[in-house]
Scaffold this active site. Sequence first.
Site, mmCIF file in Angstrom:
data_model
loop_
_atom_site.group_PDB
_atom_site.id
_atom_site.type_symbol
_atom_site.label_atom_id
_atom_site.label_comp_id
_atom_site.label_asym_id
_atom_site.label_seq_id
_atom_site.Cartn_x
_atom_site.Cartn_y
_atom_site.Cartn_z
ATOM 1 N N ARG A 1 0.727 -1.247 -0.033
ATOM 2 C CA ARG A 1 0.113 0.120 -0.022
ATOM 3 C C ARG A 1 0.696 1.026 0.101
ATOM 4 O O ARG A 1 2.019 1.315 0.502
ATOM 5 C CB ARG A 1 -0.830 0.037 1.283
ATOM 6 C CG ARG A 1 -1.769 1.272 1.125
ATOM 7 C CD ARG A 1 -2.624 1.509 2.552
ATOM 8 N NE ARG A 1 -3.548 2.584 2.603
ATOM 9 C CZ ARG A 1 -4.048 3.233 3.460
ATOM 10 N NH1 ARG A 1 -3.866 2.817 4.825
ATOM 11 N NH2 ARG A 1 -4.736 4.216 3.285
ATOM 12 N N HIS A 2 0.482 2.395 -0.600
ATOM 13 C CA HIS A 2 1.500 3.311 -0.764
ATOM 14 C C HIS A 2 1.541 3.928 0.653
ATOM 15 O O HIS A 2 1.078 3.381 1.765
ATOM 16 C CB HIS A 2 0.471 4.445 -1.372
ATOM 17 C CG HIS A 2 -0.907 4.794 -0.757
ATOM 18 N ND1 HIS A 2 -1.034 5.539 0.241
ATOM 19 C CD2 HIS A 2 -2.228 4.245 -1.295
ATOM 20 C CE1 HIS A 2 -2.343 5.598 0.698
ATOM 21 N NE2 HIS A 2 -2.852 5.005 -0.436
ATOM 22 N N GLY A 3 2.466 4.944 0.785
ATOM 23 C CA GLY A 3 3.029 5.462 2.126
ATOM 24 C C GLY A 3 2.002 6.552 2.624
ATOM 25 O O GLY A 3 0.932 6.860 2.076
ATOM 26 N N ALA B 1 1.440 2.217 3.973
ATOM 27 C CA ALA B 1 2.786 1.153 3.922
ATOM 28 C C ALA B 1 2.601 -0.155 4.184
ATOM 29 O O ALA B 1 3.525 -1.084 4.449
ATOM 30 C CB ALA B 1 3.998 1.700 4.391
#
Length: 456
Positions: free
Chosen positions: A73-75, A380
């Site tokens: 997952r994106h930060g 994240a």
Amino acid sequence: MAPHRAAPALPSAAILLLLLPLASAGLSGYFGTKSRYEEVNPHLLRDPLSLGPAAGSRLPAACAPLQLRALLRHGTRYPTAGQIRRLGQLHTRLLRRPAAAACPAAADLAAWQMWYEESLDGRLAPQGRRDMEHLARRLAARFPALFAARRRLVLASSSKHRCLQSGAAFRDGLGPSLSLGSDEVEVEVNDSLMRFFDHCAKFVTLVEDNDVAMCQVDAFKEGPEMRKVLEKVASALCLPVEELNADLVQVAFLTCSYELAIKNVTSPWCSLFSEEDAKVLEYLNDLKQYWKRGYGYDINSRSSCILFQDIFQHLDKAVEESKSSKPISSPLIVQVGHAETLQPLLALMGFFKDDEPLKANNYVRQTHRKFRSGRIVPYAANLVFVLYHCDQVKTSKEEYQVQMLLNEKPMLFHHSNETISTYEDLKDYYKDILENCHFKEECELSKINITAIDEL
């Protein structure tokens, strides 16, 4: 008399560590999908490159990793434009009210600087870059043989800016010592895998765009637990309770979470909530995740079978290449998506499933639920499949083994209750999904009555 000496100034990192217990103040464990990654791995607060207590749980020395498939997952990100707009409305309401001595919280919040702008709209925050850079370095330290393979990193992302930037930050985190050659690895956009939910007509029509699908969430917003939180916040702000609703209260709570995740500060918005309030608001978040991305409707998880099958196709290919003594063509596959990418996939695999569904009327019974989105998909979050080739084994079946890590911790496989599985056993356990879950058929709308939500 000895001259007075000023105490040596604390380095900024030490000051941050002193602030953290205060910042966490009982609320930070309940921020759901807006949780910092450090909530699931507290050792990273002391050292962002520490591999933590799970570092020792490796395979026997006779096993060598062949392939790593990481879904990230994106930060840490900024709030979306919609959240920023609602926060602006609430803040403006407080500015218009005369200051009252009985409402110090309202005065503090009126004095708070509204610094979020709608142009930030869900973009990656500087902390989000650090999340990804540090994760890359930790994975490289955990699997040095794989990350030493130069120029053999396949990097993909959803088309969202925060994911593309997270992918680039992950690549940059590998740094000069792990340089992948002079040519930078491009981040390839792949929405069909990273945003499969957008491409699934059945999901979009019956869940995403169907207000009825969220009836449990709406019922909880109007229920006694939320009513209590609403009245308490209204009282603290000296506002009539009619001027507030569950969405505005949630925005205030999430602003507390954003300030902690993005700036590492305790926001005055946090002062509105007790730990008990935080548990109620976490449940509201989890209800939405459960019914929209988790076990609430079958299509939520079934729509992810395209990604699940892709993972196993690459693992199959690596096994075949290994058996033929060929070099592994894709030893490292890193893909960056969303909480909405990971949560359905984990549900498809049967993880974090409670005996009883999450509903508006069973908040107390769900106190010890498995389905807590902040523990599963914080910023994240990462789900990593590692395929190993093992020598000195008793049977050919044991030659290829798999490990799954969620947020860098080994997961127990359902079929064995072990953290290691032979690849053959794992494929056998998920045989039905691998053979019979077809994205096109699962997502087709034509065969169902669109008004019948019960059919999901």
